[in-house]
Design a protein around this motif. Structure first.
Motif, short mmCIF file in Angstrom:
data_model
loop_
_atom_site.label_atom_id
_atom_site.label_comp_id
_atom_site.label_asym_id
_atom_site.label_seq_id
_atom_site.Cartn_x
_atom_site.Cartn_y
_atom_site.Cartn_z
N GLY A 196 4.32 3.88 -1.82
CA GLY A 196 4.46 5.23 -1.30
C GLY A 196 5.69 5.95 -1.81
N LYS A 230 0.14 0.07 -5.87
CA LYS A 230 0.73 1.40 -5.68
C LYS A 230 1.61 1.43 -4.43
N ASP A 274 0.85 -1.18 0.00
CA ASP A 274 0.00 0.00 0.00
C ASP A 274 0.89 1.24 0.00
N GLU A 275 0.29 2.39 0.23
CA GLU A 275 1.06 3.64 0.16
C GLU A 275 2.06 3.77 1.31
N ASN A 276 2.02 2.86 2.28
CA ASN A 276 3.00 2.85 3.36
C ASN A 276 4.13 1.85 3.09
N CYS A 321 4.14 4.25 -8.66
CA CYS A 321 4.55 5.15 -7.59
C CYS A 321 4.68 6.57 -8.12
#
Length: 186
Positions: free
Chosen positions: A90, A88, A62-64, A130
Protein backbone atom coordinates in the motif's frame (compact mmCIF):
# COMPACT_ATOMS: atom_id res chain seq x y z
CA UNK A 1 -9.14 -4.29 7.43
CA UNK A 2 -6.45 -2.79 9.67
CA UNK A 3 -3.32 -1.40 8.10
CA UNK A 4 -0.12 -3.22 9.06
CA UNK A 5 3.11 -1.25 9.25
CA UNK A 6 6.56 -2.81 9.42
CA UNK A 7 9.40 -0.43 10.35
CA UNK A 8 13.01 -1.49 9.73
CA UNK A 9 15.80 0.25 11.63
CA UNK A 10 19.21 1.12 10.22
CA UNK A 11 22.73 -0.24 10.54
CA UNK A 12 23.74 -0.34 14.19
CA UNK A 13 20.20 0.65 15.15
CA UNK A 14 17.61 -1.00 17.35
CA UNK A 15 13.84 -1.28 17.41
CA UNK A 16 13.83 1.05 20.43
CA UNK A 17 16.19 3.64 18.98
CA UNK A 18 15.93 7.04 17.32
CA UNK A 19 12.36 8.03 16.25
CA UNK A 20 10.99 4.50 15.88
CA UNK A 21 9.31 4.23 19.34
CA UNK A 22 7.64 7.64 18.92
CA UNK A 23 6.25 6.77 15.47
CA UNK A 24 5.17 3.30 16.65
CA UNK A 25 3.31 4.75 19.63
CA UNK A 26 1.52 7.42 17.56
CA UNK A 27 0.49 4.90 14.86
CA UNK A 28 -0.78 2.34 17.38
CA UNK A 29 -2.95 5.05 18.95
CA UNK A 30 -4.43 5.65 15.46
CA UNK A 31 -5.34 1.96 15.13
CA UNK A 32 -2.48 0.66 13.00
CA UNK A 33 -0.84 -2.71 13.66
CA UNK A 34 2.87 -1.84 13.97
CA UNK A 35 5.82 -4.22 13.98
CA UNK A 36 9.34 -2.98 14.67
CA UNK A 37 11.71 -5.97 14.74
CA UNK A 38 15.27 -6.15 15.98
CA UNK A 39 17.15 -6.87 12.77
CA UNK A 40 19.84 -9.58 12.93
CA UNK A 41 23.54 -8.82 13.26
CA UNK A 42 22.87 -5.08 13.19
CA UNK A 43 26.53 -4.08 13.64
CA UNK A 44 27.53 -6.07 10.54
CA UNK A 45 24.37 -6.28 8.42
CA UNK A 46 24.42 -8.76 5.56
CA UNK A 47 22.04 -8.63 2.60
CA UNK A 48 20.93 -12.26 2.57
CA UNK A 49 20.47 -12.38 6.35
CA UNK A 50 18.33 -9.21 6.45
CA UNK A 51 16.25 -10.09 3.36
CA UNK A 52 15.52 -13.64 4.57
CA UNK A 53 14.58 -12.25 7.98
CA UNK A 54 12.07 -9.90 6.31
CA UNK A 55 10.58 -12.70 4.20
CA UNK A 56 9.94 -14.74 7.37
CA UNK A 57 8.76 -11.76 9.43
CA UNK A 58 6.35 -10.13 6.98
CA UNK A 59 4.65 -13.18 5.49
CA UNK A 60 1.53 -12.44 3.42
CA UNK A 61 1.15 -8.91 2.09
CA UNK A 62 -1.56 -6.80 0.50
CA UNK A 63 -2.49 -3.17 -0.10
CA UNK A 64 -2.91 -2.74 3.68
CA UNK A 65 0.76 -3.61 4.28
CA UNK A 66 3.05 -0.57 4.59
CA UNK A 67 6.84 -0.54 4.93
CA UNK A 68 9.02 2.12 6.56
CA UNK A 69 12.79 1.84 6.44
CA UNK A 70 15.69 3.87 7.79
CA UNK A 71 19.05 3.99 5.99
CA UNK A 72 20.26 0.43 5.35
CA UNK A 73 16.75 -0.69 6.33
CA UNK A 74 15.62 0.91 3.04
CA UNK A 75 18.23 -1.11 1.16
CA UNK A 76 16.96 -4.27 2.89
CA UNK A 77 13.36 -3.40 1.96
CA UNK A 78 14.25 -2.83 -1.71
CA UNK A 79 16.09 -6.15 -1.87
CA UNK A 80 13.16 -7.86 -0.10
CA UNK A 81 10.70 -6.36 -2.62
CA UNK A 82 12.87 -7.60 -5.46
CA UNK A 83 12.85 -11.11 -3.99
CA UNK A 84 9.09 -11.42 -3.35
CA UNK A 85 7.99 -9.67 -6.57
CA UNK A 86 5.14 -9.33 -7.76
CA UNK A 87 3.58 -8.74 -4.31
CA UNK A 88 1.92 -5.29 -4.00
CA UNK A 89 2.16 -2.96 -0.99
CA UNK A 90 0.00 0.00 0.00
CA UNK A 91 2.75 2.47 0.85
CA UNK A 92 6.50 2.61 1.33
CA UNK A 93 8.40 5.30 3.21
CA UNK A 94 12.18 5.46 2.98
CA UNK A 95 14.03 7.64 5.50
CA UNK A 96 17.63 8.52 4.51
CA UNK A 97 17.78 5.81 1.82
CA UNK A 98 20.87 5.53 -0.33
CA UNK A 99 22.58 3.99 -3.29
CA UNK A 100 25.87 5.75 -2.47
CA UNK A 101 27.43 6.53 0.90
CA UNK A 102 29.75 9.30 2.05
CA UNK A 103 32.05 9.63 5.07
CA UNK A 104 32.24 6.02 6.21
CA UNK A 105 34.41 6.04 9.32
CA UNK A 106 36.88 3.24 8.59
CA UNK A 107 37.90 0.35 6.36
CA UNK A 108 35.67 -2.06 8.31
CA UNK A 109 32.59 0.11 7.65
CA UNK A 110 33.52 0.35 3.97
CA UNK A 111 33.82 -3.45 3.82
CA UNK A 112 30.38 -3.94 5.43
CA UNK A 113 28.77 -1.37 3.09
CA UNK A 114 30.48 -2.65 -0.07
CA UNK A 115 27.97 -5.41 -1.03
CA UNK A 116 25.01 -3.16 -0.22
CA UNK A 117 26.43 -0.54 -2.60
CA UNK A 118 27.75 -2.86 -5.32
CA UNK A 119 25.21 -5.70 -5.61
CA UNK A 120 22.61 -4.39 -8.08
CA UNK A 121 18.89 -4.14 -7.27
CA UNK A 122 16.17 -4.72 -9.88
CA UNK A 123 14.58 -1.30 -9.41
CA UNK A 124 11.83 -2.13 -11.91
CA UNK A 125 10.53 -4.79 -9.50
CA UNK A 126 10.82 -2.37 -6.58
CA UNK A 127 8.92 0.33 -8.47
CA UNK A 128 6.16 -2.07 -9.51
CA UNK A 129 5.68 -3.35 -5.95
CA UNK A 130 4.07 -0.09 -4.80
CA UNK A 131 2.42 2.94 -6.39
CA UNK A 132 3.12 5.17 -3.37
CA UNK A 133 6.84 5.40 -2.56
CA UNK A 134 8.02 8.34 -0.45
CA UNK A 135 11.63 9.33 0.24
CA UNK A 136 12.61 11.60 3.13
CA UNK A 137 16.08 13.13 2.90
CA UNK A 138 17.89 15.75 4.94
CA UNK A 139 19.82 18.65 3.45
CA UNK A 140 22.69 18.03 5.89
CA UNK A 141 23.02 14.23 5.98
CA UNK A 142 26.74 13.40 6.26
CA UNK A 143 26.27 9.91 4.80
CA UNK A 144 23.59 10.17 2.12
CA UNK A 145 24.26 12.43 -0.87
CA UNK A 146 21.21 14.54 -1.71
CA UNK A 147 21.76 13.57 -5.36
CA UNK A 148 20.57 10.03 -4.51
CA UNK A 149 17.08 11.57 -4.28
CA UNK A 150 17.17 12.03 -8.05
CA UNK A 151 17.83 8.30 -8.51
CA UNK A 152 14.81 7.44 -6.34
CA UNK A 153 12.66 9.91 -8.26
CA UNK A 154 13.79 8.72 -11.69
CA UNK A 155 13.98 4.95 -11.08
CA UNK A 156 11.15 4.45 -8.56
CA UNK A 157 8.88 7.41 -9.35
CA UNK A 158 9.23 8.29 -5.66
CA UNK A 159 7.87 11.39 -4.01
CA UNK A 160 10.98 13.19 -2.67
CA UNK A 161 10.72 15.26 0.52
CA UNK A 162 13.82 17.18 1.63
CA UNK A 163 13.83 18.26 5.27
CA UNK A 164 16.13 20.86 6.80
CA UNK A 165 18.87 20.05 9.33
CA UNK A 166 17.80 16.49 10.22
CA UNK A 167 21.22 14.90 9.65
CA UNK A 168 20.87 11.14 9.19
CA UNK A 169 17.57 11.14 11.13
CA UNK A 170 19.04 9.60 14.29
CA UNK A 171 18.89 10.36 17.97
CA UNK A 172 22.40 11.81 17.62
CA UNK A 173 20.81 14.34 15.23
CA UNK A 174 18.07 15.04 17.82
CA UNK A 175 15.45 13.33 15.66
CA UNK A 176 13.39 11.52 18.30
CA UNK A 177 9.97 12.54 16.94
CA UNK A 178 8.98 12.35 13.28
CA UNK A 179 5.60 13.99 12.52
CA UNK A 180 6.41 14.03 8.78
CA UNK A 181 5.98 10.24 8.71
CA UNK A 182 2.59 10.54 10.38
CA UNK A 183 1.58 13.14 7.78
CA UNK A 184 2.27 10.59 5.04
CA UNK A 185 0.20 7.87 6.75
CA UNK A 186 -2.75 9.59 8.42
Amino acid sequence: MRKRIIMIHGWGGTAGGDWLPWVKDKLKKKGFDVVVPEMPNTEEPKIEEWVNFLVELIGNVDENTFLIGHSIGCQAIMRYLEKIYPQKFGKIIFVAPWFNLNNLEDAESEEIAKPWIEVPIDLGKVKNSCDDINVLLSDNDLYVPLSDGEIFKEKLNANIIILKNKGHFTGDDDVLEFPEILDLLI
